[in-house]
Design a protein around this motif. Structure first.
Motif, PDB file in Angstrom:
ATOM      1  N   ILE A 249       0.863  -1.177   0.162  1.00 55.60           N
ATOM      2  CA  ILE A 249      -0.034  -0.189  -0.141  1.00 55.60           C
ATOM      3  C   ILE A 249       0.992   1.305  -0.143  1.00 55.60           C
ATOM      4  O   ILE A 249       1.901   1.269   0.825  1.00 55.60           O
ATOM      5  N   GLY A 250       0.504   2.048  -1.088  1.00 59.32           N
ATOM      6  CA  GLY A 250       1.362   3.464  -0.892  1.00 59.32           C
ATOM      7  C   GLY A 250       0.992   4.077   0.331  1.00 59.32           C
ATOM      8  O   GLY A 250      -0.128   4.007   1.060  1.00 59.32           O
ATOM      9  N   LYS A 251       2.090   4.941   0.538  1.00 58.23           N
ATOM     10  CA  LYS A 251       1.994   5.899   2.205  1.00 58.23           C
ATOM     11  C   LYS A 251       2.404   7.290   1.576  1.00 58.23           C
ATOM     12  O   LYS A 251       3.548   7.612   1.329  1.00 58.23           O
ATOM     13  N   LEU A 252       1.398   8.275   1.613  1.00 60.92           N
ATOM     14  CA  LEU A 252       1.477   9.576   1.093  1.00 60.92           C
ATOM     15  C   LEU A 252       1.324  10.631   2.330  1.00 60.92           C
ATOM     16  O   LEU A 252       0.273  10.537   3.003  1.00 60.92           O
ATOM     17  N   VAL A 253       2.396  11.525   2.225  1.00 58.31           N
ATOM     18  CA  VAL A 253       2.087  12.413   3.514  1.00 58.31           C
ATOM     19  C   VAL A 253       1.909  14.029   2.874  1.00 58.31           C
ATOM     20  O   VAL A 253       2.839  14.172   1.804  1.00 58.31           O
ATOM     21  N   ASN A 254       1.207  14.614   3.218  1.00 59.79           N
ATOM     22  CA  ASN A 254       1.284  16.316   2.813  1.00 59.79           C
ATOM     23  C   ASN A 254       1.996  16.866   3.716  1.00 59.79           C
ATOM     24  O   ASN A 254       1.423  17.121   4.959  1.00 59.79           O
ATOM     25  N   VAL A 255       3.413  17.170   3.739  1.00 58.32           N
ATOM     26  CA  VAL A 255       4.196  17.792   4.678  1.00 58.32           C
ATOM     27  C   VAL A 255       3.887  19.110   5.090  1.00 58.32           C
ATOM     28  O   VAL A 255       4.277  19.683   5.992  1.00 58.32           O
ATOM     29  N   SER A 256       3.226  19.658   4.289  1.00 59.55           N
ATOM     30  CA  SER A 256       2.683  21.189   4.436  1.00 59.55           C
ATOM     31  C   SER A 256       1.975  21.081   5.607  1.00 59.55           C
ATOM     32  O   SER A 256       1.758  22.179   6.142  1.00 59.55           O
ATOM     33  N   ARG A 257       1.362  20.064   5.934  1.00 60.87           N
ATOM     34  CA  ARG A 257       0.454  20.064   6.926  1.00 60.87           C
ATOM     35  C   ARG A 257       1.093  19.645   8.298  1.00 60.87           C
ATOM     36  O   ARG A 257       0.263  19.403   9.312  1.00 60.87           O
ATOM     37  N   VAL A 258       2.405  19.257   8.307  1.00 68.11           N
ATOM     38  CA  VAL A 258       2.811  18.640   9.335  1.00 68.11           C
ATOM     39  C   VAL A 258       3.937  19.577  10.008  1.00 68.11           C
ATOM     40  O   VAL A 258       4.316  19.755  11.054  1.00 68.11           O
ATOM     41  N   VAL A 259       5.083  19.878   8.935  1.00 68.92           N
ATOM     42  CA  VAL A 259       6.298  20.750   9.393  1.00 68.92           C
ATOM     43  C   VAL A 259       6.113  22.118   8.844  1.00 68.92           C
ATOM     44  O   VAL A 259       5.547  22.503   7.709  1.00 68.92           O
ATOM     45  N   PRO A 260       6.666  23.074   9.463  1.00 71.45           N
ATOM     46  CA  PRO A 260       6.683  24.560   8.934  1.00 71.45           C
ATOM     47  C   PRO A 260       7.837  24.764   7.760  1.00 71.45           C
ATOM     48  O   PRO A 260       8.797  24.090   7.949  1.00 71.45           O
ATOM     49  N   ASP A 261       7.401  25.498   6.750  1.00 63.41           N
ATOM     50  CA  ASP A 261       8.427  25.905   5.691  1.00 63.41           C
ATOM     51  C   ASP A 261       9.080  24.633   5.277  1.00 63.41           C
ATOM     52  O   ASP A 261      10.341  24.690   5.362  1.00 63.41           O
ATOM     53  N   PRO A 262       8.458  23.808   4.606  1.00 63.47           N
ATOM     54  CA  PRO A 262       9.157  22.285   4.115  1.00 63.47           C
ATOM     55  C   PRO A 262      10.228  22.930   3.049  1.00 63.47           C
ATOM     56  O   PRO A 262      11.099  22.068   2.976  1.00 63.47           O
TER      57      PRO A 262
END
Length: 318
Positions: A249-262
């Motif tokens: 199963i693919g695993k996708l993260v939207n890092v803009s919602r997790v860490v500041p200024d990616p």
């Protein structure tokens, strides 16, 4: 199904094979068509693997500002691009009904030449989307979401569907000729709780997270990484209980919602994507920079960081 869809499966990182991590962008549906076309075509030209848009009637702090329909936008984008995969991040029962949505999805998959990915989520319990279509009293969101996903899966797999549920009905709903992608378009299912993760293990080609869904972007960076680590482990447990290999199963993260200024710098973005890979993510997306407010950023810095990260992860690692 694994290995046949560009946004699923385990990346190899081998020369000439799959990239170590697939990179994508989220473009809010807030621009007129000329600017929308430029942004999405640029994403394809840079070599990004996928691009997404939010699917809301209106959204949080941007309520009352220009905001267009996501599926209509993606249909137009599909007609002017030819390689990049396109998707919703994410469609929800708050504003969608499975029957008309499935017909739209089937059509979009045809127009895109089989490049569409249906991102699905339960939808927030509060906010404009939850109220815009009328009363929400008595809705058991988990039950409704499970029914939404189950019916959507059936509609897109079958040429004719009849379904009688607590929240949705379908009576001889025809879906002909069906999706270009078989047996249906891939699902990217957003989930953070046990029930949602079970649904992802059962139905999704890709699992999607924004970290802490109740407090996106509000935790410290250290806490954000810990949430992702814990969620990856919980997904593995859900897959194992469903009899599914977590690696399939693919695993996708939207890092803009997790860490500041990616993407504050190339080094920063490469480090963020690399940490995601180390945690087990196959796909990383970042929001396209806006001129002010949420997701604001410098377009030139963004483009440079994305291009450099693509080069780094295309050749098997930093």
């Amino acid at each position: 199904m694994t290995g046949q869809i560009a946004v699923t499966g385990r990346p190899s990182g081998t020369p000439g094979g799959d990239p170590l991590v697939r990179l994508g962008v989220v473009v809010l549906p807030e621009y007129g068509w000329p600017q929308t076309r430029r942004i999405w075509c640029a994403a394809e030209e840079w070599g990004l693997h996928h691009a997404w848009t939010f699917d809301h009637f209106s959204w949080r702090s941007l309520r009352g500002t220009p905001w267009y329909d996501s599926l209509t936008t993606l249909t137009a984008v599909a007609a002017v691009t030819g390689r990049i995969r396109l998707g919703t991040l994410v469609a929800s029962p708050n504003i969608r009904h499975p029957v008309p949505m499935a017909k739209q999805v089937m059509t979009l998959d045809e127009i895109s030449g089989g490049r569409f990915v249906l991102g699905i989520g339960a939808g927030a319990a509060d906010g404009a989307d939850a109220r815009v279509m009328g009363a929400v009293e008595g809705v058991r969101r988990g039950d409704r979401f499970e029914e939404f996903v189950t019916l959507t899966d059936g509609l897109l797999r079958q040429s004719r569907t009849t379904f009688h549920g607590a929240y949705y009905q379908a009576v001889e709903a025809d879906m002909v000729p069906g999706c270009v992608q078989r047996p249906r378009v891939p699902f990217a299912l957003a989930a953070s709780g046990p029930r949602g993760l079970r649904l992802a293990a059962r139905f999704a080609e890709t699992w999607v997270t924004i970290g802490d869904a109740a407090r996106p972007g509000e935790r410290s960076e250290a806490d954000g990484w810990e949430v992702l680590r814990r969620q990856i482990g919980q997904l593995a447990v859900a897959c194992e209980r469903a009899g599914r290999d977590p690696g399939h199963i693919g695993k996708l993260v939207n890092v803009s919602r997790v860490v500041p200024d990616p993407y504050a710098s190339v080094e920063r973005f490469v480090d963020v994507v690399g940490r995601c890979h180390e945690l087990g993510f196959t796909d990383v997306v970042v929001n396209h920079p806006r001129p002010a407010g949420i997701f604001h950023g410098d377009p030139d810095t963004f483009e440079y960081a994305v291009r450099q990260a693509l080069a780094v992860f295309a050749r098997g690692g930093a």
